[in-house]
Design a protein around this motif. Structure first.
Motif, short mmCIF file in Angstrom:
data_model
loop_
_atom_site.label_atom_id
_atom_site.label_comp_id
_atom_site.label_asym_id
_atom_site.label_seq_id
_atom_site.Cartn_x
_atom_site.Cartn_y
_atom_site.Cartn_z
N PRO A 38 0.83 -1.20 0.00
CA PRO A 38 0.00 0.00 0.00
C PRO A 38 0.87 1.26 0.00
N PRO A 39 0.33 2.38 -0.47
CA PRO A 39 1.10 3.62 -0.46
C PRO A 39 1.31 4.11 0.97
N LEU A 41 1.32 6.80 4.28
CA LEU A 41 0.19 7.32 5.05
C LEU A 41 -0.47 8.49 4.32
N PRO A 42 -1.79 8.56 4.35
CA PRO A 42 -2.47 9.67 3.69
C PRO A 42 -2.36 10.96 4.49
N ILE A 43 -2.47 12.07 3.79
CA ILE A 43 -2.49 13.38 4.45
C ILE A 43 -3.95 13.72 4.68
N ASP A 44 -4.37 13.70 5.92
CA ASP A 44 -5.77 13.93 6.26
C ASP A 44 -5.97 15.32 6.83
#
Length: 68
Positions: A38-39, A41-44
């Protein structure tokens, strides 16, 4: 060079070459059936909240500095 210096130089080179040989790693074999990782961590919204807090803090510091 005297023999003492040659022995020291040889020992140092042997240790350095050993480190280089140990540092070589073999990559894992690629399995065609395994999905890609998976890529990152997302920027939330946490980043936006942190930027808002930083902006508020900077504005308050600037206003306090102008009052003095």
């Amino acid at each position: 060079m005297i023999i003492q210096n040659k022995k020291i130089l040889t020992s140092i080179l042997f240790v350095l070459i050993s480190f280089v040989c140990v540092a070589q790693s073999v990559p894992e074999p690629v399995d065609a059936n395994r999905p890609p990782p998976p890529p990152g961590l997302p920027i939330d919204a946490g980043v936006l909240i942190l930027a808002g807090i930083g902006l508020t803090y900077g504005v308050s510091k600037a206003l306090k500095k102008n009052k003095l």
